[in-house]
Design a protein around this motif. Structure first.
Motif, PDB file in Angstrom:
ATOM      1  N   VAL A 112      18.772   0.544 -27.990  1.00  0.00           N
ATOM      2  CA  VAL A 112      19.275  -0.922 -26.769  1.00  0.00           C
ATOM      3  C   VAL A 112      17.608  -2.184 -27.353  1.00  0.00           C
ATOM      4  O   VAL A 112      17.351  -1.640 -28.211  1.00  0.00           O
ATOM      5  CB  VAL A 112      18.250  -1.430 -25.164  1.00  0.00           C
ATOM      6  N   GLN A 113      18.208  -3.723 -27.338  1.00  0.00           N
ATOM      7  CA  GLN A 113      17.124  -4.634 -27.746  1.00  0.00           C
ATOM      8  C   GLN A 113      15.844  -4.803 -27.157  1.00  0.00           C
ATOM      9  O   GLN A 113      14.712  -4.615 -28.206  1.00  0.00           O
ATOM     10  CB  GLN A 113      18.138  -5.914 -27.667  1.00  0.00           C
ATOM     11  N   VAL A 114      15.657  -4.130 -25.872  1.00  0.00           N
ATOM     12  CA  VAL A 114      14.130  -4.048 -25.744  1.00  0.00           C
ATOM     13  C   VAL A 114      14.383  -3.073 -24.668  1.00  0.00           C
ATOM     14  O   VAL A 114      15.089  -2.735 -23.303  1.00  0.00           O
ATOM     15  CB  VAL A 114      13.897  -5.240 -24.233  1.00  0.00           C
ATOM     16  N   LEU A 115      13.091  -1.653 -24.836  1.00  0.00           N
ATOM     17  CA  LEU A 115      12.690  -1.354 -23.507  1.00  0.00           C
ATOM     18  C   LEU A 115      11.282  -1.720 -23.239  1.00  0.00           C
ATOM     19  O   LEU A 115      10.321  -1.930 -23.266  1.00  0.00           O
ATOM     20  CB  LEU A 115      12.091  -0.373 -24.798  1.00  0.00           C
ATOM     21  N   LEU A 169      16.055 -12.026 -16.834  1.00  0.00           N
ATOM     22  CA  LEU A 169      15.949 -12.919 -17.983  1.00  0.00           C
ATOM     23  C   LEU A 169      16.472 -12.335 -18.643  1.00  0.00           C
ATOM     24  O   LEU A 169      17.462 -13.347 -19.199  1.00  0.00           O
ATOM     25  CB  LEU A 169      14.505 -13.101 -17.676  1.00  0.00           C
ATOM     26  N   LEU A 170      16.549 -11.109 -19.288  1.00  0.00           N
ATOM     27  CA  LEU A 170      17.369 -10.357 -20.441  1.00  0.00           C
ATOM     28  C   LEU A 170      18.698 -10.250 -19.801  1.00  0.00           C
ATOM     29  O   LEU A 170      20.030 -10.480 -20.988  1.00  0.00           O
ATOM     30  CB  LEU A 170      16.519  -9.381 -20.623  1.00  0.00           C
ATOM     31  N   SER A 171      18.840  -9.964 -18.610  1.00  0.00           N
ATOM     32  CA  SER A 171      20.721 -10.349 -18.138  1.00  0.00           C
ATOM     33  C   SER A 171      20.654 -11.917 -18.790  1.00  0.00           C
ATOM     34  O   SER A 171      22.024 -11.370 -18.804  1.00  0.00           O
ATOM     35  CB  SER A 171      20.452  -9.755 -16.781  1.00  0.00           C
ATOM     36  N   THR A 172      20.357 -12.398 -17.781  1.00  0.00           N
ATOM     37  CA  THR A 172      20.752 -13.832 -18.098  1.00  0.00           C
ATOM     38  C   THR A 172      20.860 -14.366 -19.347  1.00  0.00           C
ATOM     39  O   THR A 172      21.871 -15.022 -19.729  1.00  0.00           O
ATOM     40  CB  THR A 172      19.971 -15.096 -17.108  1.00  0.00           C
ATOM     41  N   ASN A 173      20.203 -13.272 -20.402  1.00  0.00           N
ATOM     42  CA  ASN A 173      20.613 -14.178 -21.866  1.00  0.00           C
ATOM     43  C   ASN A 173      21.066 -13.423 -22.906  1.00  0.00           C
ATOM     44  O   ASN A 173      21.333 -13.278 -23.836  1.00  0.00           O
ATOM     45  CB  ASN A 173      19.315 -14.529 -22.369  1.00  0.00           C
ATOM     46  N   SER A 174      21.571 -12.156 -22.035  1.00  0.00           N
ATOM     47  CA  SER A 174      22.546 -11.149 -22.990  1.00  0.00           C
ATOM     48  C   SER A 174      22.041 -10.075 -23.530  1.00  0.00           C
ATOM     49  O   SER A 174      22.205 -10.316 -24.527  1.00  0.00           O
ATOM     50  CB  SER A 174      24.553 -11.401 -23.502  1.00  0.00           C
ATOM     51  N   VAL A 175      20.702 -10.032 -23.731  1.00  0.00           N
ATOM     52  CA  VAL A 175      20.001  -8.868 -23.981  1.00  0.00           C
ATOM     53  C   VAL A 175      19.689  -7.934 -23.091  1.00  0.00           C
ATOM     54  O   VAL A 175      19.364  -7.101 -22.316  1.00  0.00           O
ATOM     55  CB  VAL A 175      18.557  -9.250 -24.396  1.00  0.00           C
ATOM     56  N   SER A 176      19.922  -6.379 -24.572  1.00  0.00           N
ATOM     57  CA  SER A 176      20.457  -5.524 -24.091  1.00  0.00           C
ATOM     58  C   SER A 176      18.815  -4.811 -23.762  1.00  0.00           C
ATOM     59  O   SER A 176      18.101  -5.516 -23.952  1.00  0.00           O
ATOM     60  CB  SER A 176      21.178  -4.715 -24.674  1.00  0.00           C
ATOM     61  N   TYR A 177      18.785  -4.394 -22.385  1.00  0.00           N
ATOM     62  CA  TYR A 177      17.913  -3.472 -21.978  1.00  0.00           C
ATOM     63  C   TYR A 177      17.564  -1.949 -21.402  1.00  0.00           C
ATOM     64  O   TYR A 177      18.996  -1.858 -21.336  1.00  0.00           O
ATOM     65  CB  TYR A 177      16.878  -4.750 -21.070  1.00  0.00           C
ATOM     66  N   ALA A 178      17.054  -1.340 -21.106  1.00  0.00           N
ATOM     67  CA  ALA A 178      16.473  -0.489 -20.126  1.00  0.00           C
ATOM     68  C   ALA A 178      15.014  -0.151 -19.880  1.00  0.00           C
ATOM     69  O   ALA A 178      14.380  -1.057 -20.675  1.00  0.00           O
ATOM     70  CB  ALA A 178      16.582   1.529 -21.284  1.00  0.00           C
ATOM     71  N   ALA A 179      14.895  -0.020 -18.796  1.00  0.00           N
ATOM     72  CA  ALA A 179      13.587   0.332 -17.990  1.00  0.00           C
ATOM     73  C   ALA A 179      12.828   1.664 -17.449  1.00  0.00           C
ATOM     74  O   ALA A 179      14.398   2.696 -16.847  1.00  0.00           O
ATOM     75  CB  ALA A 179      13.378  -0.231 -16.731  1.00  0.00           C
ATOM     76  N   THR A 180      11.810   1.643 -17.430  1.00  0.00           N
ATOM     77  CA  THR A 180      11.652   2.648 -17.158  1.00  0.00           C
ATOM     78  C   THR A 180      10.867   2.319 -15.494  1.00  0.00           C
ATOM     79  O   THR A 180       9.517   2.059 -15.682  1.00  0.00           O
ATOM     80  CB  THR A 180      10.610   3.954 -17.857  1.00  0.00           C
ATOM     81  N   ARG A 202       9.639 -15.737 -19.459  1.00  0.00           N
ATOM     82  CA  ARG A 202       9.587 -16.296 -19.986  1.00  0.00           C
ATOM     83  C   ARG A 202       8.727 -15.665 -21.464  1.00  0.00           C
ATOM     84  O   ARG A 202       9.331 -16.800 -22.300  1.00  0.00           O
ATOM     85  CB  ARG A 202       9.851 -17.225 -19.656  1.00  0.00           C
ATOM     86  N   ALA A 203       7.330 -15.394 -21.160  1.00  0.00           N
ATOM     87  CA  ALA A 203       6.741 -15.500 -22.487  1.00  0.00           C
ATOM     88  C   ALA A 203       7.010 -14.730 -23.090  1.00  0.00           C
ATOM     89  O   ALA A 203       7.249 -14.073 -25.052  1.00  0.00           O
ATOM     90  CB  ALA A 203       4.664 -15.200 -21.841  1.00  0.00           C
ATOM     91  N   ILE A 204       7.568 -13.402 -22.566  1.00  0.00           N
ATOM     92  CA  ILE A 204       8.274 -11.885 -23.792  1.00  0.00           C
ATOM     93  C   ILE A 204       8.675 -11.790 -23.978  1.00  0.00           C
ATOM     94  O   ILE A 204       9.420 -12.474 -24.948  1.00  0.00           O
ATOM     95  CB  ILE A 204       8.176 -10.512 -21.977  1.00  0.00           C
ATOM     96  N   LEU A 205      10.188 -13.036 -23.697  1.00  0.00           N
ATOM     97  CA  LEU A 205      11.392 -13.250 -23.841  1.00  0.00           C
ATOM     98  C   LEU A 205      11.010 -13.866 -25.066  1.00  0.00           C
ATOM     99  O   LEU A 205      11.524 -13.790 -26.651  1.00  0.00           O
ATOM    100  CB  LEU A 205      12.176 -13.722 -23.228  1.00  0.00           C
ATOM    101  N   ALA A 206       9.635 -14.887 -25.849  1.00  0.00           N
ATOM    102  CA  ALA A 206       9.727 -16.120 -26.611  1.00  0.00           C
ATOM    103  C   ALA A 206       8.602 -15.048 -27.338  1.00  0.00           C
ATOM    104  O   ALA A 206       8.715 -15.344 -28.570  1.00  0.00           O
ATOM    105  CB  ALA A 206       8.604 -16.758 -25.980  1.00  0.00           C
ATOM    106  N   VAL A 207       8.745 -13.851 -27.308  1.00  0.00           N
ATOM    107  CA  VAL A 207       7.430 -13.605 -28.295  1.00  0.00           C
ATOM    108  C   VAL A 207       8.794 -12.895 -28.682  1.00  0.00           C
ATOM    109  O   VAL A 207       9.011 -11.997 -30.167  1.00  0.00           O
ATOM    110  CB  VAL A 207       6.583 -12.178 -27.780  1.00  0.00           C
TER     111      VAL A 207
END
Length: 281
Positions: free
Chosen positions: A4-7, A21-32, A183-188
């Motif tokens: 995934v792009q972001v864990l 936000l990640l879903s809205t921007n089509s960024v794949s992720y997984a969360a724990t 939004r700050a995290i996505l900017a990073v």
């Protein structure tokens, strides 16, 4: 296991805004989470005993929970990377993004360039320093989080007379909405050159007393305190109705302009006592 792009390690409060936000921007992720609720990965950090096999590879790893101590930072960052390099030798160490607090920043105002008071930061600060120096991490030190069920006016229930008396000496309150942290995290994530430590707030300062006085019980506590001469002298009033309220009565303790300017975005959400949450998930 698919990369995934972001864990996101530890879904928590900010996680709900970040995944949206990640879903809205089509960024794949997984969360724990520790329980595996809400379609997350069941996982828990356990120091040297941590099993990383359930975690997918990702170029960005966001750590929502506090990491306590430099040794644990090594166990987390080195352990995760080593696990995935064992599976795929070409795996590049991820970009680490850690969330922290501004508790250790006591200068007025504190900025990106203010050295933290490590005696106040404790082991969490030690972990942040290790992550920055050894793993090129980005640490976002956050002020008070709000949004959704976490509403500042509801914090009035935590106030006793003694706590209120203590806070009268410094009524400054700094906030940031969970959606702006996302939004700050996505900017990073989008800019790999944003490294090191940054303070993050909504760039405003609020009057804690003005917020908690919406509660009748707290008004009663303040009325009792105003019977004391030192409190009367501090507030220049003898009645609750005569106490001056608002931003002119407080001092800005945190200046996060360096982060927002570097990220080329600005915070969107401001807390207003008489307005509903502007960002509802």
């Amino acid at each position: 296991m698919e990369q995934v792009q972001v864990l996101i390690l530890g879904h928590r409060f900010v996680g709900q805004y970040l995944t949206e936000l990640l879903s809205t921007n089509s960024v794949s992720y997984a969360a724990t989470t520790t329980t595996g609720r809400d379609a997350t990965i069941k996982w828990q950090f356990s120091g040297t005993d941590t099993d990383f096999s359930a975690l997918p590879a990702a170029p960005f790893v966001v750590v929502m929970f506090p990491v306590n101590g430099a040794t644990d930072a090594d166990h987390l960052c080195h352990g995760y990377t080593t696990h995935h390099q064992t599976i795929c030798p070409d795996y590049t160490p991820p970009r680490w993004i850690l969330l922290g607090s501004t508790r250790a920043f006591t200068q007025t105002p504190s900025t990106k360039y203010t050295p933290p008071d490590t005696t106040l930061g404790g082991p969490r600060m030690d972990a942040e320093v290790r992550a920055i120096e050894k793993y090129n991490a980005c640490v976002l030190n956050l002020v008070g989080l709000w949004g959704g069920a976490r509403c500042p006016r509801d914090w009035a229930r935590f106030y006793t007379k003694d706590r209120l008396r203590t806070r009268l000496n410094d009524r400054s309150l700094h906030l940031v909405h969970g959606a702006d942290v996302a939004r700050a995290i996505l900017a990073v994530v989008r800019d790999r050159t944003i490294n090191g430590r940054w303070l993050v707030s909504d760039q405003r300062v609020y009057d804690m007393l003005q917020i908690v006085l919406c509660d009748d019980r707290v008004r009663g506590l303040l009325s009792e305190l105003l019977e004391e001469k030192d409190v009367q002298a501090l507030l220049h009033a003898t009645r609750v109705e005569d106490v001056e309220l608002g931003t002119m009565c407080v001092t800005r303790r945190v200046d996060s302009s360096h982060f927002w300017d570097r990220a080329a975005i600005q915070p969107l959400y401001v807390y207003a006592l008489d307005q509903p949450d502007p960002h509802v998930i």
